[in-house]
Design an enzyme around this catalytic site. Structure first.
Site, PDB file in Angstrom:
ATOM      1  N   GLN A   1      15.679  44.279  81.762  1.00 21.53           N
ATOM      2  CA  GLN A   1      15.350  45.839  81.942  1.00 21.53           C
ATOM      3  C   GLN A   1      14.029  46.196  81.554  1.00 21.53           C
ATOM      4  OE1 GLN A   1      17.503  44.247  80.187  1.00 21.53           O
ATOM      5  NE2 GLN A   1      20.133  45.001  79.963  1.00 21.53           N
TER       6      GLN A   1
ATOM      7  N   ASP B   1      20.526  50.445  69.195  1.00 24.59           N
ATOM      8  CA  ASP B   1      22.324  50.784  70.037  1.00 24.59           C
ATOM      9  C   ASP B   1      22.798  51.511  68.956  1.00 24.59           C
ATOM     10  OD1 ASP B   1      22.552  50.112  72.877  1.00 24.59           O
ATOM     11  OD2 ASP B   1      21.003  48.945  72.056  1.00 24.59           O
TER      12      ASP B   1
ATOM     13  N   ASN C   1      19.675  46.330  68.143  1.00 24.54           N
ATOM     14  CA  ASN C   1      19.136  46.694  69.505  1.00 24.54           C
ATOM     15  C   ASN C   1      19.335  45.539  70.408  1.00 24.54           C
ATOM     16  OD1 ASN C   1      17.926  48.980  71.266  1.00 24.54           O
ATOM     17  ND2 ASN C   1      16.152  47.133  71.042  1.00 24.54           N
TER      18      ASN C   1
ATOM     19  N   ARG D   1      32.348  49.087  76.754  1.00 28.77           N
ATOM     20  CA  ARG D   1      30.893  48.312  76.292  1.00 28.77           C
ATOM     21  C   ARG D   1      31.243  47.977  74.384  1.00 28.77           C
ATOM     22  NH1 ARG D   1      25.636  47.843  78.754  1.00 28.77           N
ATOM     23  NH2 ARG D   1      25.047  46.494  77.482  1.00 28.77           N
TER      24      ARG D   1
ATOM     25  N   ARG E   1      23.242  51.974  81.829  1.00 29.28           N
ATOM     26  CA  ARG E   1      23.078  51.585  80.531  1.00 29.28           C
ATOM     27  C   ARG E   1      22.353  52.352  79.736  1.00 29.28           C
ATOM     28  NH1 ARG E   1      18.594  51.175  81.085  1.00 29.28           N
ATOM     29  NH2 ARG E   1      18.936  50.172  79.050  1.00 29.28           N
TER      30      ARG E   1
END
Ligand code: MRU
Length: 357
Positions: free
Chosen positions: A202, A243, A253, A103, A63
């Site tokens: 994360q 992102d 993001n 995604r 990811r």
């Protein structure tokens, strides 16, 4: 056991004294660092078909925008290797659709499938080459982002970051953490506040592990502590990844980024976003056009960690009779962003449209 032979002399991705990339390809096999095991278990896994590679992205084993992009590029190349000799187009279009449906938010995924598809349709052998070129460029762009971003970091600087936009989220170096690695290499004293980044953690799991591997001083902070540390004057700079970036400079993001930007604005702390050109999507005029991924509510209800035997277990941490909502990203408006650190230099999004990043 496996060492990607494309690591560069300047690589920073070093685990237990060996250099790696997060994702690479050998023959038709993709090899990757399984992020779901970290920080408890470091393991290189492999996917042998484009469908297996789609499952790797869906399952979040790989990811982070750049790493997803690199893996998607290699998956598209795998599809070219798997395609039937007669009428391969139907197979390839279907494969591209499947890879792109893994995604929805990270722009790099779509950028990569498009580039590899276009190269391979002209000449099949070019697909694998194009995928390698994209992965190499991701590593190189990340390094340049680090060099530009390093200029923002003074000796003694304390930096807050959100989620993981380090080398695990790219092929090497990373974006938000790349300036930190370069500043640290140069002997500047830096300290990183790593937001835990619920629900998948994360920051607490991946960013903290990366920083520890690199010997960078850091602490994990709860997601709701950032504004307090800003108020106390302990944070001098915020750098996050992205992102997808819209034409007007709005940035999607990881969920929680918007709150950090609002707090940084309130306390007059520079808020930077670090991302390569492959994250810009000029077809999205503003952040309103960026698709936001909704993830399963169980990611909110359950947390994961190793039991006494080291086996990863999930435990429920919420009221069993409540539902949960889990948007994976938010959009920070351009006016709250001090600058976007790209491989071409730092741009200031609030000024005008990003006509040509
Ligand atoms: O859902 P993820 O873990 O793939 O999230 C993406 C991210 O890694 C972050 O949003 C990051 O800050 C930007 S992409 C490197």
């Amino acid at each position: 056991m496996y060492l990607c032979d494309r690591v560069q002399p300047f690589s920073v991705l070093k685990v237990n004294d060996r250099y790696y990339r997060t994702v690479w390809m050998e023959g038709s096999v993709i090899r990757y660092i399984d992020q779901n095991g970290l920080p408890f278990r470091f393991q290189i896994k492999e996917s042998r078909t484009y469908r297996e590679s789609c499952a790797v992205i869906c399952g979040m084993e790989v990811r982070g925008a750049g790493a997803i992009g690199a893996l998607a590029g290699f998956a598209m190349a795998q599809a070219f290797l798997e395609a039937p000799a007669i009428d391969p187009e139907i197979f390839l279009l279907q494969a591209r659709r499947e890879i792109e449906s893994t995604r929805p938010t990270a722009r790099n995924l779509f950028y990569a499938t498009q580039k590899v598809f276009e190269a391979g349709i002209k000449e099949k052998a070019n697909a694998v080459k194009a995928a390698f070129t994209l992965a190499d460029k991701d590593a190189e762009d990340s390094r340049k982002i680090g060099e530009y971003g390093n200029d923002l970091i003074h000796d003694g600087c304390c930096i807050e970051t959100h989620c993981n936009a380090g080398w695990l989220a790219f092929v090497d170096y990373g974006t938000a953490l790349s300036p930190v690695y370069i500043a640290h290499e140069q002997g500047k004293k830096v300290f990183v506040y790593a937001d835990e980044t619920r629900p998948r953690n994360q920051g607490a799991r991946l960013t903290a592990w990366e920083l520890q591997q690199a010997g960078v001083p850091h602490s994990i902070i709860p997601d709701n502590a950032g504004a307090w540390f800003m108020k106390l004057g302990k944070i001098h700079l915020v750098i996050t990844g992205a992102d997808r970036i819209a034409a007007n400079g709005d940035v999607a993001n990881k969920i929680g980024t918007l709150e950090k930007a609002i707090a940084a604005h309130e306390y007059g702390i520079p808020f930077y976003v670090a991302a390569p050109s492959s994250t810009f999507d000029l077809e999205c005029k503003t952040g309103e056009d960026i698709p936001i991924e909704e993830r399963p509510e169980n990611e909110v209800h359950y947390m994961e960690g190793p039991d006494e035997e080291g086996i990863l277990r999930k435990i429920r941490v919420t009221n069993p009779f409540s539902s949960a909502m889990n948007p994976a990203f938010d959009v920070t408006p351009a006016r709250l962003i001090t600058g976007i650190i790209t491989e071409k230099g730092i741009i200031h999004p609030s000024a005008t449209h990003l006509a040509n990043p």
